[in-house]
Design an enzyme around this catalytic site. Structure first.
Site, PDB file in Angstrom:
ATOM      1  N   ARG A 141       1.059  -1.137  -0.036  1.00 60.47           N
ATOM      2  CA  ARG A 141       0.035   0.011  -0.035  1.00 60.47           C
ATOM      3  C   ARG A 141       1.047   1.290   0.034  1.00 60.47           C
ATOM      4  O   ARG A 141       1.906   1.126   0.722  1.00 60.47           O
ATOM      5  CB  ARG A 141      -0.845  -0.075   1.239  1.00 60.47           C
ATOM      6  CG  ARG A 141      -1.952  -1.080   1.153  1.00 60.47           C
ATOM      7  CD  ARG A 141      -3.112  -0.639  -0.036  1.00 60.47           C
ATOM      8  NE  ARG A 141      -4.292  -1.768   0.220  1.00 60.47           N
ATOM      9  CZ  ARG A 141      -4.471  -2.677  -0.525  1.00 60.47           C
ATOM     10  NH1 ARG A 141      -3.254  -3.023  -1.449  1.00 60.47           N
ATOM     11  NH2 ARG A 141      -5.360  -3.462  -0.585  1.00 60.47           N
ATOM     12  N   GLU A 185      -3.293   7.424  -4.717  1.00 58.23           N
ATOM     13  CA  GLU A 185      -3.849   6.970  -6.012  1.00 58.23           C
ATOM     14  C   GLU A 185      -5.215   7.523  -6.321  1.00 58.23           C
ATOM     15  O   GLU A 185      -6.044   7.907  -5.860  1.00 58.23           O
ATOM     16  CB  GLU A 185      -3.836   5.618  -5.696  1.00 58.23           C
ATOM     17  CG  GLU A 185      -2.568   5.084  -5.871  1.00 58.23           C
ATOM     18  CD  GLU A 185      -2.771   3.652  -5.300  1.00 58.23           C
ATOM     19  OE1 GLU A 185      -3.854   2.896  -5.387  1.00 58.23           O
ATOM     20  OE2 GLU A 185      -1.852   2.665  -5.035  1.00 58.23           O
ATOM     21  N   HIS A 199      -1.052   0.027  -9.690  1.00 58.65           N
ATOM     22  CA  HIS A 199      -1.952  -0.710  -8.697  1.00 58.65           C
ATOM     23  C   HIS A 199      -2.226  -1.886  -9.457  1.00 58.65           C
ATOM     24  O   HIS A 199      -3.484  -2.223  -9.432  1.00 58.65           O
ATOM     25  CB  HIS A 199      -2.696  -0.050  -7.853  1.00 58.65           C
ATOM     26  CG  HIS A 199      -2.996  -0.561  -6.852  1.00 58.65           C
ATOM     27  ND1 HIS A 199      -3.439   0.298  -5.688  1.00 58.65           N
ATOM     28  CD2 HIS A 199      -3.014  -1.701  -6.135  1.00 58.65           C
ATOM     29  CE1 HIS A 199      -3.782  -0.802  -4.358  1.00 58.65           C
ATOM     30  NE2 HIS A 199      -3.507  -2.037  -4.868  1.00 58.65           N
TER      31      HIS A 199
END
Length: 307
Positions: A233, A262, A280
């Site tokens: 993360r 993000e 991601h």
């Protein structure tokens, strides 16, 4: 069939998964707007017994609107945004799909590690822009198997990465909240692991204890010849500290699949040739995404089959 059981769907899911939920349960969809969602839960929350979630924020206030809730089944590796402590205090079962996606995420971690240490993205550009044909010399990279690799978090994903690296001949050690019964070296802190490692791969979940774990102290310990890969993360790495460290050559490079805010990625990272970026996409294969959906539904079915 469990059409008498009401499930809150707080996620956009693969078509097959959506269909299976609709065919099996009484589904209520959570509105995207938080206030609208809370109003709906105030009216309908009392009959909800399960939640199918992906990225939605499920806090204690929301849980309190669902007194009959028995299970939260998450279509993800992490449980970010879910107040797990509040759920467990009420005896609510919490499931995720970290075991399902571990192999694909591990593949991407190794791909990023090779890309950042060998310069494969820069090599691609070197050929494409004609520099090779013009007689330019491409710089030497590093051999991944020769680098001591530290794994932050030896769960399903960290273990899958370790298997791949060991098969390549690399020496691996790890750090986590506790020592595990595995035959690899353990370091009690991230700073100690970084000081030992040439390559640091972040795989741990985002928790209050791990957010900001990879800070300036860890990056300084990793040093100017060290590499960082993060497929966990974005919040686990202090992004400002990473940018500052890169700007002065404090580490050799980074491979990043996740970011603090993000989909925003700071220009300093996007424009740094020593940084390899991906959007991601760790679990982003058709096969794994469907398996994640299947497992999310299975967790709900298994839970209510016992009732």
């Amino acid at each position: 069939m469990h059409k008498n059981i009401t499930i809150l769907q707080a996620a956009h899911l693969p078509e097959k998964t959506e269909r299976e939920l609709q065919e099996t349960f009484d589904i209520i969809r959570l509105p995207k707007d938080h206030d609208e969602g809370m109003r709906m839960l105030a009216e309908l929350g009392a009959k909800i017994r399960g939640i199918a979630v992906r990225h939605a924020h499920i806090d204690k206030a929301m849980l309190d609107t669902m007194p009959a809730l028995e299970i939260i089944s998450s279509y993800s590796a992490g449980l970010d945004g879910i107040d797990v402590e509040a759920a467990q205090a009420r005896g609510i079962a919490v499931h995720n799909t970290s075991k399902i996606l571990a192999e694909d995420v591990a593949d991407l971690a190794v791909a990023l590690a090779i890309s950042v240490t060998r310069g494969t993205v820069r090599g691609h550009d070197f050929v494409r822009d004609g520099s090779w044909e013009q007689g330019g010399a491409f710089p030497l990279g590093r051999s991944l198997r020769s680098l001591k690799t530290g794994i932050i978090g030896l769960g399903h994903i960290g273990s899958a990465i370790t298997r791949r690296l060991q098969a390549m001949g690399a020496t691996v050690a790890y750090q986590g909240p506790r020592k595990k019964p595995v035959d690899i070296a353990y370091f009690a802190t991230a700073v100690e692991l970084a000081a030992w490692a040439d390559l640091l791969i972040v795989t741990c979940p985002a928790t209050p204890e791990t957010i900001g774990l990879i800070d300036q102290h860890v990056l300084d310990a990793l040093g100017p010849e060290g590499f960082l890969v993060n497929i966990a993360r974005g919040t686990i790495v202090d992004e400002a500290a990473l940018i500052a460290t890169l700007s002065r050559g404090g580490i050799a490079g980074a491979g990043l699949d996740v970011f603090e805010k993000e989909p925003h990625v700071p220009d300093a990272l996007r424009n740094d040739p020593r940084v390899v970026l991906s959007p991601h996409m760790g679990s982003g294969t058709r096969e794994t995404r469907q398996q994640m959906g299947d497992r999310m539904v299975e967790a709900l079915l298994e839970h209510f089959a016992k009732r």
